[in-house]
Design a protein around this motif. Structure first.
Motif, PDB file in Angstrom:
ATOM      1  N   LEU A   1       6.425  10.892   1.244  1.00  0.00           N
ATOM      2  CA  LEU A   1       7.145  10.060   0.427  1.00  0.00           C
ATOM      3  C   LEU A   1       8.220   9.510   1.305  1.00  0.00           C
ATOM      4  CD1 LEU A   1       7.486  12.234  -2.775  1.00  0.00           C
ATOM      5  CD2 LEU A   1       6.746   9.996  -2.408  1.00  0.00           C
ATOM      6  N   PRO A   2       8.665   8.208   1.069  1.00  0.00           N
ATOM      7  CA  PRO A   2       9.852   7.635   1.881  1.00  0.00           C
ATOM      8  C   PRO A   2      11.216   8.352   1.580  1.00  0.00           C
ATOM      9  CG  PRO A   2       9.391   6.453  -0.077  1.00  0.00           C
ATOM     10  CD  PRO A   2       8.447   7.484  -0.072  1.00  0.00           C
TER      11      PRO A   2
ATOM     12  N   LEU B   1       0.800  -1.190   0.121  1.00  0.00           N
ATOM     13  CA  LEU B   1       0.121   0.012  -0.139  1.00  0.00           C
ATOM     14  C   LEU B   1       0.869   1.441  -0.104  1.00  0.00           C
ATOM     15  CD1 LEU B   1      -2.876  -0.898   2.591  1.00  0.00           C
ATOM     16  CD2 LEU B   1      -3.220  -0.491   0.102  1.00  0.00           C
ATOM     17  N   GLY B   2       1.792   1.383   0.879  1.00  0.00           N
ATOM     18  CA  GLY B   2       2.836   2.411   1.012  1.00  0.00           C
ATOM     19  C   GLY B   2       3.488   2.792  -0.464  1.00  0.00           C
TER      20      GLY B   2
ATOM     21  N   PHE C   1      -0.998   3.434   7.629  1.00  0.00           N
ATOM     22  CA  PHE C   1      -0.461   2.365   6.926  1.00  0.00           C
ATOM     23  C   PHE C   1       0.374   1.186   7.961  1.00  0.00           C
ATOM     24  CE2 PHE C   1      -0.672   3.792   2.123  1.00  0.00           C
ATOM     25  CZ  PHE C   1      -2.206   3.545   2.458  1.00  0.00           C
TER      26      PHE C   1
ATOM     27  N   LEU D   1      -7.159   9.880   7.596  1.00  0.00           N
ATOM     28  CA  LEU D   1      -7.077   8.633   6.992  1.00  0.00           C
ATOM     29  C   LEU D   1      -6.336   9.174   5.658  1.00  0.00           C
ATOM     30  CD1 LEU D   1     -10.604   7.243   7.477  1.00  0.00           C
ATOM     31  CD2 LEU D   1      -8.559   7.312   8.906  1.00  0.00           C
TER      32      LEU D   1
ATOM     33  N   LEU E   1       2.329   9.563  -5.710  1.00  0.00           N
ATOM     34  CA  LEU E   1       2.638  11.036  -5.121  1.00  0.00           C
ATOM     35  C   LEU E   1       4.017  11.334  -6.222  1.00  0.00           C
ATOM     36  CD1 LEU E   1       2.623  10.505  -1.496  1.00  0.00           C
ATOM     37  CD2 LEU E   1       1.207  11.773  -2.843  1.00  0.00           C
ATOM     38  N   LEU E   2       4.786  10.370  -6.718  1.00  0.00           N
ATOM     39  CA  LEU E   2       5.665  10.437  -7.394  1.00  0.00           C
ATOM     40  C   LEU E   2       5.535  10.941  -9.059  1.00  0.00           C
ATOM     41  CD1 LEU E   2       8.361   8.118  -5.860  1.00  0.00           C
ATOM     42  CD2 LEU E   2       8.552  10.738  -5.792  1.00  0.00           C
TER      43      LEU E   2
ATOM     44  N   PHE F   1      -7.353   5.258  -0.393  1.00  0.00           N
ATOM     45  CA  PHE F   1      -6.054   5.760  -0.179  1.00  0.00           C
ATOM     46  C   PHE F   1      -5.244   5.999  -1.276  1.00  0.00           C
ATOM     47  CE2 PHE F   1      -6.678   3.291   4.001  1.00  0.00           C
ATOM     48  CZ  PHE F   1      -6.550   4.549   4.849  1.00  0.00           C
ATOM     49  N   CYS F   2      -5.348   5.470  -2.548  1.00  0.00           N
ATOM     50  CA  CYS F   2      -4.743   5.636  -3.694  1.00  0.00           C
ATOM     51  C   CYS F   2      -5.554   6.084  -4.853  1.00  0.00           C
ATOM     52  CB  CYS F   2      -3.796   4.622  -3.969  1.00  0.00           C
ATOM     53  SG  CYS F   2      -2.653   3.971  -2.654  1.00  0.00           S
TER      54      CYS F   2
ATOM     55  N   SER G   1       1.314   3.906  -3.326  1.00  0.00           N
ATOM     56  CA  SER G   1       0.470   5.316  -2.695  1.00  0.00           C
ATOM     57  C   SER G   1       1.802   6.243  -3.082  1.00  0.00           C
ATOM     58  CB  SER G   1       0.407   5.123  -1.321  1.00  0.00           C
ATOM     59  OG  SER G   1       0.180   6.462  -0.974  1.00  0.00           O
ATOM     60  N   SER G   2       3.101   5.867  -2.837  1.00  0.00           N
ATOM     61  CA  SER G   2       4.190   6.460  -3.065  1.00  0.00           C
ATOM     62  C   SER G   2       4.381   6.771  -4.461  1.00  0.00           C
ATOM     63  CB  SER G   2       5.797   6.214  -2.339  1.00  0.00           C
ATOM     64  OG  SER G   2       5.526   6.342  -1.012  1.00  0.00           O
TER      65      SER G   2
ATOM     66  N   GLU H   1       3.598   3.749   8.316  1.00  0.00           N
ATOM     67  CA  GLU H   1       4.409   2.583   7.963  1.00  0.00           C
ATOM     68  C   GLU H   1       5.612   2.524   8.777  1.00  0.00           C
ATOM     69  OE1 GLU H   1       4.840   2.357   3.708  1.00  0.00           O
ATOM     70  OE2 GLU H   1       6.246   0.430   4.095  1.00  0.00           O
TER      71      GLU H   1
END
Lengths: 306, 306
Positions: free
Chosen positions: B15-16, A73-74, B70, B64, A81-82, A107-108, A77-78, B40
């Motif tokens: 973003l990570p 999921l993360g 996450f 949310l 965003l990118l 979420f996405c 989702s990222s 996360e």
């Protein structure tokens, strides 16, 4: 040399520790990235391994346990965003799409790219991916739920031309591909030059096999014979052998036995139980059986040479 | 002194990066742990902060968006593996339960404990938790979706007895609670000893306010006036002020302005955009407005003194 290297993003098992992330790996084949399992936190580990998100288009999920897929999921989702636009393909045992879809929808929403889910059957080895340089085949494993490992194999390549011989016979450029494919060369005066004088054999295709999670299972041996690198789960030490059997996991010595019987070149063990503060006991037990064993660790990169 | 301390588990934004985990914090109030947001990887960060899972029974989710929730699936799943039996309470804007339920049912089937979801309304400050030592009240924020911060306030405590005076008047033990509550003491011969001679005033209740994610919003000031510690998001530097407004986030200088106007004792800023390799620009811009500002960082622990 064309890249064929494995990045360990996480090599812990289900319980969180201060030392390990949940399971995730990336195989880099000529700068195309293939993710294997996607545990929580793997997108951050991806960054730490200095890999490029834009190179990742295919994710292979061994089984539907949280420590192998809660990072999806993360990551998805990222990517949104990118501003990713390239399709993303996710291969897994059946059920993942239905499970993720409601959360993805919420979420996405409005992702600028498409996610395609591909469910594979888990009973028989199945070719699930192929491109010009690589095939991916499932390796049926035996865990508490449907689970497969993956065999990544380079496609066979052409013979190498011996440059000096090409010059000597003054072979025109347009003949070279035929010669690389194994044909002989016929000179202008009709002399046949056998291919063996003009080329050296192609590099043998490199292979990487991933086996996690699974109980000790000799039926995998045939499929992973002589691979360059085997990742095998080694959740427990020999002392916890009963626990390993009960939970459908493998001990380090069992993983090494598989490696030995399959005559692989190198074994890397991982999916360590949280109980081991220090995994050297696992390494020692494995090396007693198969000396060419190393321990996985976060952000380790293993280059697989020709 | 009774513990009242904040642990930062993650202070990045969506973003990570290699430096930050997604948002999560733990407030330790007298060894009861309260989690605020659950990005996360927070279960691993929880371990790294050397906190005890068994002390955590309440999780507060501000909104949310994935980078704030996450981590829930992994955490809930791990609690199950660890054999938790105590109820777990999750407070959030409406919708979280419905979103998580299908995945919980599949991945966390047969949990040995119960998870209770409590949806709170997000328009008005609402008391959502209370025990003997603490209240938690929502702080309505303005983000792209329904979002609330949280005000954690110690319950008022009793006055402190002056031991020497108790001895001097030979006050019996059973009178002490009444005196702590502010009553005068009447001696055997009818003399009234005023409470002010027997006690020193109670410590003022400590307060921690969490405001993330939100656009700059002065309406929060009244509610967070003079708190001991304010966490405020500071996603962007002043240069990105327009971007902050567009995405309903705050700049560091704006966060500091809120802190200044609310006359808080200390400000900690976080939820840093991935674009800042080095957050000192954010710190400097905030400190220009409100000198008592620090940067959040992973596994930072801030003790809130009396």
């Amino acid at each position: 040399m064309e890249k064929f290297e494995l990045h360990i993003l996480g090599c812990g098992s289900a319980l969180p520790t201060t030392r390990h992330f949940a399971t995730s790996q990336v195989l880099n084949v000529r700068d195309k990235l293939f993710m294997i399992d996607c545990g929580e936190g793997c997108q951050m580990q991806f960054r730490r391994s200095r890999l490029k998100f834009s190179r990742l288009n295919h994710i292979f999920i061994s089984h539907l346990h949280g420590d192998h897929c809660f990072g999806l999921l993360g990551l998805i989702s990222s990517f949104g965003l990118l501003g990713r636009t390239a399709d993303l393909h996710i291969y897994s045992p059946a059920g993942l799409e239905e499970l993720l879809q409601p959360m993805l929808k919420f979420f996405c929403d409005n992702l600028p790219y498409k996610v395609f889910f591909h469910a594979f059957e888990t009973k028989r080895p199945t070719l699930i991916y192929e491109d010009r340089s690589l095939t991916v085949t499932t390796i049926p494993l035996k865990h508490r739920i449907a689970c497969c490992g993956f065999l990544f194999a380079e496609q066979p390549t052409l013979n190498h031309i011996i440059r000096d011989m090409v010059d000597f016979y003054e072979i025109p450029l347009y003949e070279l591909n035929r010669i690389k494919s194994g044909e002989d060369y016929v000179t202008a005066d009709g002399t046949v030059v056998p291919n063996a004088r003009l080329t050296i054999p192609a590099d043998p295709p490199r292979k990487y096999a991933y086996c996690s999670d699974t109980i000790y299972r000799e039926s995998v041996i045939e499929q992973i014979k002589e691979v360059n690198l085997l990742f095998h789960e080694a959740t427990f030490a020999q002392k916890e052998q009963a626990r390993a059997r009960e939970t459908f996991h493998t001990t380090a010595a069992q993983a090494a036995t598989i490696a030995k019987k399959a005559n692989v070149k190198q074994l890397v063990i991982g999916h360590f139980s949280a109980r081991y503060e220090d995994e050297s006991v696992l390494l020692e037990e494995a090396q007693m059986v198969f000396p060419e064993t190393i321990l996985a660790r976060e952000n380790l990169c293993i280059t697989i040479p020709l």
